[in-house]
Design a protein around this motif. Structure first.
Motif, short mmCIF file in Angstrom:
data_model
loop_
_atom_site.label_atom_id
_atom_site.label_comp_id
_atom_site.label_asym_id
_atom_site.label_seq_id
_atom_site.Cartn_x
_atom_site.Cartn_y
_atom_site.Cartn_z
N PHE A 222 18.53 41.47 14.71
CA PHE A 222 18.84 40.27 13.95
C PHE A 222 17.93 40.17 12.74
CE2 PHE A 222 15.51 38.82 16.83
CZ PHE A 222 14.71 38.03 16.03
N ARG A 223 18.36 39.29 11.83
CA ARG A 223 17.59 39.00 10.62
C ARG A 223 17.36 37.49 10.59
NH1 ARG A 223 16.29 41.32 5.82
NH2 ARG A 223 16.38 40.06 3.93
N ALA A 224 16.13 37.08 10.37
CA ALA A 224 15.79 35.67 10.25
C ALA A 224 15.30 35.41 8.83
CB ALA A 224 14.69 35.31 11.26
N GLY B 74 4.99 35.28 11.80
CA GLY B 74 5.48 36.04 12.93
C GLY B 74 6.89 35.61 13.27
N VAL B 75 7.81 36.59 13.36
CA VAL B 75 9.19 36.34 13.74
C VAL B 75 9.33 36.83 15.17
CG1 VAL B 75 11.62 36.81 13.23
CG2 VAL B 75 9.94 36.71 11.36
N LYS B 76 9.62 35.94 16.10
CA LYS B 76 9.68 36.29 17.52
C LYS B 76 11.05 35.99 18.10
CE LYS B 76 4.81 35.50 18.24
NZ LYS B 76 3.77 34.82 18.96
N ARG B 77 11.56 36.95 18.85
CA ARG B 77 12.83 36.78 19.55
C ARG B 77 12.64 35.77 20.68
NH1 ARG B 77 16.91 40.27 20.02
NH2 ARG B 77 15.66 41.98 19.19
N SER C 297 21.55 35.73 19.89
CA SER C 297 20.30 35.95 19.16
C SER C 297 19.65 34.62 18.79
CB SER C 297 20.54 36.75 17.87
OG SER C 297 21.00 38.04 18.18
N ALA C 298 18.37 34.52 19.02
CA ALA C 298 17.61 33.33 18.63
C ALA C 298 16.20 33.78 18.30
CB ALA C 298 17.59 32.30 19.75
N ALA C 299 15.53 33.03 17.42
CA ALA C 299 14.20 33.43 16.98
C ALA C 299 13.34 32.21 16.68
CB ALA C 299 14.30 34.30 15.73
N ARG C 300 12.06 32.46 16.65
CA ARG C 300 11.07 31.47 16.27
C ARG C 300 10.20 32.09 15.18
NH1 ARG C 300 8.53 26.90 17.91
NH2 ARG C 300 6.36 26.75 17.31
N GLY D 235 16.18 45.31 20.88
CA GLY D 235 15.23 45.56 21.95
C GLY D 235 13.78 45.22 21.61
N ALA D 236 13.46 45.07 20.33
CA ALA D 236 12.09 44.70 19.93
C ALA D 236 11.91 43.19 20.10
CB ALA D 236 11.81 45.10 18.49
N ASP D 237 10.68 42.77 20.29
CA ASP D 237 10.42 41.34 20.52
C ASP D 237 9.99 40.58 19.28
OD1 ASP D 237 11.04 41.41 23.23
OD2 ASP D 237 9.01 42.02 23.77
N GLU D 238 9.35 41.26 18.32
CA GLU D 238 8.82 40.52 17.18
C GLU D 238 8.51 41.44 16.01
OE1 GLU D 238 4.58 39.14 17.76
OE2 GLU D 238 5.07 39.80 19.80
N THR D 239 8.27 40.81 14.87
CA THR D 239 7.79 41.49 13.67
C THR D 239 6.94 40.52 12.88
OG1 THR D 239 8.46 42.88 11.80
CG2 THR D 239 9.73 40.88 12.14
N THR D 240 6.16 41.04 11.96
CA THR D 240 5.33 40.21 11.09
C THR D 240 5.77 40.41 9.65
OG1 THR D 240 3.46 40.38 12.60
CG2 THR D 240 2.96 39.72 10.35
#
Length: 143
Positions: free
Chosen positions: A81-83, A71-74, A54-57, A108-113
């Motif tokens: 995951f939790r960022a 924006g939290v993006k995979r 798991s990694a995020a930006r 499976g999701a790519d992002e959240t705000t």
């Protein structure tokens, strides 16, 4: 066009030099409407959890009446995951404000705000005009 005697040809001007007043005017409009009271362009940060893929930006943008949207993006992996991160905002007078937030991304999701509310920022009284922000201490954990 041929210049007249005694005149020099004008150099072409850039888009910004022709339209700076619109950019400044738009910034002033945002300053009057924002809960934090300034236009804020914020960079992002990238993190990954060593034990998994798991990694995020996280990229945060301009503040609005409700706060600052991030924006939290995979960037790697497929699991949930939790960022969590800190957003430090530097001010024109040298003061700094900071806030903390977390956001979860489903498998499976790519992002959240995530919206960081104005009330989540400390030291607001020491800040005259926010000028830039930096995402710091980004940590990614599996859920």
């Amino acid at each position: 066009m041929t210049p007249q005697p005694g005149q020099s040809p004008e150099a072409p001007t850039s888009w910004f030099s022709r339209n700076w007043m619109w950019v400044a005017g738009g910034g002033c409009l945002l300053i009057g409407c924002c809960g934090l009271g300034a236009l804020l362009l914020v960079g992002g940060a990238v993190a990954s959890e060593a034990a998994s893929s798991s990694a995020a930006r996280v990229d945060c943008g301009t503040p609005g009446p409700a706060g600052v949207e991030c924006g939290v993006k995979r960037t790697e992996g497929l699991g949930a995951f939790r960022a969590c991160w800190d957003l430090e905002i530097a001010c024109q007078n040298g003061g700094k404000m900071s806030g903390h937030a977390c956001g979860s991304v489903a498998a499976g999701a790519d992002e959240t705000t995530v919206t960081m509310p104005v009330s989540s920022f400390s030291n607001q009284d020491a800040c005259d005009v926010p000028s830039r922000g930096t995402v710091q201490n980004l940590a990614v954990t599996n859920e």
